[in-house]
Enzyme design. Structure first.
Site, PDB file in Angstrom:
ATOM      1  CG  ASP A  58      -7.030  -2.379   2.525  1.00 27.75           C
ATOM      2  OD1 ASP A  58      -8.003  -2.626   3.263  1.00 27.75           O
ATOM      3  OD2 ASP A  58      -6.009  -3.096   2.488  1.00 27.75           O
TER       4      ASP A  58
ATOM      5  CG  HIS B 292      -2.055  -1.009   1.088  1.00 30.54           C
ATOM      6  ND1 HIS B 292      -2.197  -1.825  -0.004  1.00 30.54           N
ATOM      7  CD2 HIS B 292      -3.078  -1.323   1.925  1.00 30.54           C
ATOM      8  CE1 HIS B 292      -3.259  -2.608   0.167  1.00 30.54           C
ATOM      9  NE2 HIS B 292      -3.805  -2.326   1.323  1.00 30.54           N
TER      10      HIS B 292
END
Length: 205
Positions: free
Chosen positions: A165, A139
């Site tokens: 996410d 991420h």
């Protein structure tokens, strides 16, 4: 969803809420027979089990790609670090044994092919069209963008792109997956549904 496989997915290490796992399964179950589901970022296989259950029901296959050394946010000193997945011999994270055990215990090794390598490197030589791409790798901004650049181009027309996410509000989580979501909308994908932080998009251009 097969209840035995759902219990296996719920019990596996990972970071996917139950409702998002169910939504992941529902999207993957729409893949046509013979289609390919590709997962970017495996960790210990929680989401892989949802995808495997869908592939078995649909007559599809799953390929999951990860280097299994953990993303930046999984390393020691970070919020999502789990010391139980550190190899005592190397001192480095190694999630591959956990994945293999989960696939074996769930009985889905026949529908899942595991590729060990950096996702952007594998995506560079990959040539097979993908019916559903699930991006849930590192991420950090640079890594997330590299994953998208390597794999989104392989999604077949009418195929699905799922991004996990996605948090529009920085107070809720990191912004890299949200930036991928915005990029996908600008590059020929449209949103089909959302569940929590999971976005389901379709290639229309």
């Amino acid at each position: 969803m097969d209840e035995t496989l759902r219990r296996a997915a719920l019990a596996a290490k990972g970071f996917m809420p139950d409702d998002e796992g169910d939504a992941l399964y529902a999207a993957a179950a729409e893949v046509p027979a013979g289609g390919l589901i590709l997962e970017v970022g495996t960790y210990c296989g929680k989401s892989t089990l949802y995808l495997a259950a869908a592939a078995r029901a649909a007559g599809a296959r799953v390929v999951t790609v990860d280097h299994h050394r953990g993303s930046e946010e999984n390393q020691a000193g970070w919020e999502h670090h789990d010391p139980t997945v550190v190899d005592p011999h190397t001192g480095r994270m190694d999630t591959l044994p956990f994945l293999r055990r989960n696939l074996w215990d769930a009985g889905v090794e026949d529908v899942v092919t595991v590729v060990v390598g950096r996702t952007e490197e594998v995506g560079g030589w990959w040539t097979t069209p993908v019916a559903l791409l699930f991006i849930d790798g590192g991420h950090a901004e640079e890594q997330a963008q590299a994953d998208y650049a390597a794999w989104a181009r392989h999604v077949a027309p009418g195929g699905a792109l799922l991004i996990h996410d996605v948090f529009p509000d920085p107070a809720d989580g990191g912004q890299a997956p949200y930036h991928l979501y915005l990029r996908a909308l600008a590059e020929g994908f449209k949103e089909r549904s959302r569940t929590g932080s999971l976005r389901v998009l379709e290639r229309v251009e």
